[in-house]
Design an enzyme around this catalytic site. Structure first.
Site, PDB file in Angstrom:
ATOM      1  N   LYS A  55      29.871  66.811 105.316  1.00  0.00           N
ATOM      2  CA  LYS A  55      30.566  67.822 104.514  1.00  0.00           C
ATOM      3  C   LYS A  55      30.388  69.179 105.186  1.00  0.00           C
ATOM      4  CE  LYS A  55      30.471  70.146 100.027  1.00  0.00           C
ATOM      5  NZ  LYS A  55      29.937  70.120  98.655  1.00  0.00           N
TER       6      LYS A  55
ATOM      7  N   LYS B  14      34.503  65.478 104.676  1.00  0.00           N
ATOM      8  CA  LYS B  14      35.075  66.473 103.765  1.00  0.00           C
ATOM      9  C   LYS B  14      34.999  67.849 104.400  1.00  0.00           C
ATOM     10  CE  LYS B  14      34.052  68.774  99.469  1.00  0.00           C
ATOM     11  NZ  LYS B  14      33.129  68.975  98.402  1.00  0.00           N
TER      12      LYS B  14
HETATM   13  C1  PBG Z   1      29.852  71.101  95.101  1.00  0.00           C
HETATM   14  C2  PBG Z   1      31.177  70.629  95.563  1.00  0.00           C
HETATM   15  C3  PBG Z   1      32.191  71.385  96.164  1.00  0.00           C
HETATM   16  C4  PBG Z   1      33.284  70.532  96.311  1.00  0.00           C
HETATM   17  C5  PBG Z   1      32.901  69.284  95.845  1.00  0.00           C
HETATM   18  N1  PBG Z   1      31.592  69.360  95.407  1.00  0.00           N
HETATM   19  C6  PBG Z   1      32.251  72.828  96.497  1.00  0.00           C
HETATM   20  C7  PBG Z   1      31.318  73.383  97.479  1.00  0.00           C
HETATM   21  O1  PBG Z   1      30.579  72.682  98.163  1.00  0.00           O
HETATM   22  O2  PBG Z   1      31.322  74.620  97.544  1.00  0.00           O
HETATM   23  C8  PBG Z   1      34.629  70.924  96.866  1.00  0.00           C
HETATM   24  C9  PBG Z   1      35.775  70.133  96.378  1.00  0.00           C
HETATM   25  C10 PBG Z   1      37.113  70.742  96.611  1.00  0.00           C
HETATM   26  O3  PBG Z   1      37.261  71.833  97.194  1.00  0.00           O
HETATM   27  O4  PBG Z   1      38.081  70.107  96.193  1.00  0.00           O
HETATM   28  N2  PBG Z   1      28.799  70.916  95.952  1.00  0.00           N
HETATM   29 ZN    ZN Z   2      26.918  72.094  95.232  1.00  0.00          ZN
END
Ligand code: PBG
Ligand code: ZN
Length: 329
Positions: free
Chosen positions: A201, A254
């Site tokens: 991620k 992601k």
């Molecule tokens: C939280 C999380 C996020 C997303 C999924 N879980 C945001 C982040 O990490 O700031 C993003 C999902 C999206 O943008 O659709 N940890």
């Molecule tokens: Zn988070």
């Protein structure tokens, strides 16, 4: 002179008519491989449009039951739940995240009763529950405390499993979070709970609309100290490999669209499912461009989703799930 005049290679044969094009097309992405991310609110009778994500809503569990009917009818079988915490109680550690009365914990049995076969996955993170909006508590130096976060994430995962989640998906990007959660789930008797890692991620601009939906933007700083760097693809790949070794049942890349190379690379290195998270910014960007008349909404969504599956994703987490029939029908 037309160069193909003398060439025996005529690729256009395979796309001469619509039926011929269909004959040679890869299988169309299946609705069953879509996971719909949804935002659940505490309480009942609540439905709030999300300004930055057209077509998506924050819903209380009873409203989500209604909203799901036409989605399930299209063949989508899986949701990924994101919770909210309102009012007092957010703290340094994100304690409300493990509250058995929390929005996610309360929504799971409601959804289960309405849709016994629905696959219910939950996002496991702390950022919507900490006072500062980071995905874990701070240590004395002001960093995000990795191991304290892991302990907390494990407790949150157990609370979701106890509420009846089929699977939990930690998204905090803490080292060791998969091992910590698997151990806690097993110790508490949740050996069947699927553990999906948001393994690779990235720290990305593409989460903006989501943070608006979740009120989860960090009040100070950013997430580059824990989320992967797009300038260091080697370490980003190791993130997925380490999570496989720690016992993840599925891996994830992601965002999806700016990271198709990583989807392909992770896929070539593992036999685990490789999910792709087609994140909020990727969804809202297409909506915004279509609104301006720069492209056709559903045709562009279709093109982007084919790209994700072509890269090798085995499932896609996507806000397009409720529009499956409009996109692929
Ligand atoms: C939280 C999380 C996020 C997303 C999924 N879980 C945001 C982040 O990490 O700031 C993003 C999902 C999206 O943008 O659709 N940890
Ligand atoms: Zn988070």
């Amino acid at each position: 002179m037309n160069c193909s005049e003398f060439s025996p290679v005529r690729l256009r044969r395979l796309r001469r008519t619509a039926a011929i094009r269909d004959l040679f097309a890869m299988p169309r992405p299946a609705a069953a491989n879509f996971i719909w991310p949804v935002f659940v609110l505490p309480g009942t009778g609540r439905r709030e449009a999300i300004a930055s994500m057209p077509g998506q809503f924050r819903l209380s569990a009873d409203e989500l039951v209604k909203e799901l009917a036409p989605v399930v009818a299209q063949g989508v079988k899986t949701v990924l739940l994101f919770g909210q915490h309102e009012g007092e109680g957010k703290d340094e550690c994100g304690t409300p995240a493990e509250d058995p009365q929390g929005a996610v914990q309360q929504a799971i049995p409601v959804l289960r009763a309405a849709y016994p076969d629905l696959v219910i996955l939950t996002d496991v993170c702390l950022c919507a529950y900490t006072s500062h909006g980071h995905c874990g508590p701070h240590d004395l130096e002001g960093d995000i405390d990795n191991d304290a976060a892991c302990e907390m994430l494990a407790r949150v995962a157990v609370s979701h499993a106890r509420a009846g989640a089929d699977g939990v998906a930690p998204s905090a990007m803490m080292d060791g979070q998969i091992a910590a959660i698997r151990q806690a789930l097993d110790e508490e008797g949740f050996k069947k709970t699927i553990l999906i890692s948001y393994s690779t991620k990235f720290a990305s601009q593409m989460y903006g609309p989501f943070r608006d939906a979740e009120n989860s933007a960090p009040s100070q700083g950013d997430r580059q100290g824990y989320q992967a760097s797009y300038r260091d693809p080697g370490t980003a790949l190791r993130e997925s490999m380490v999570d496989e070794a720690e016992g993840a049942d599925a891996l994830m890349v992601k965002p999806a669209l700016f990271y198709l190379d990583l989807i392909k690379e992770v896929r070539s290195r593992t036999d685990l499912p490789v999910m792709a998270y087609n994140v909020s910014g990727e969804y809202s960007m297409i909506f915004a461009a279509a609104e301006k008349g720069y492209c056709d909404l559903y045709a562009t969504a279709r093109e982007s989703l084919y790209a994700i599956f072509r890269a090798g994703a085995t499932q896609v987490i996507s806000y397009w799930a409720p529009f499956y029939s409009k996109i692929f029908g």
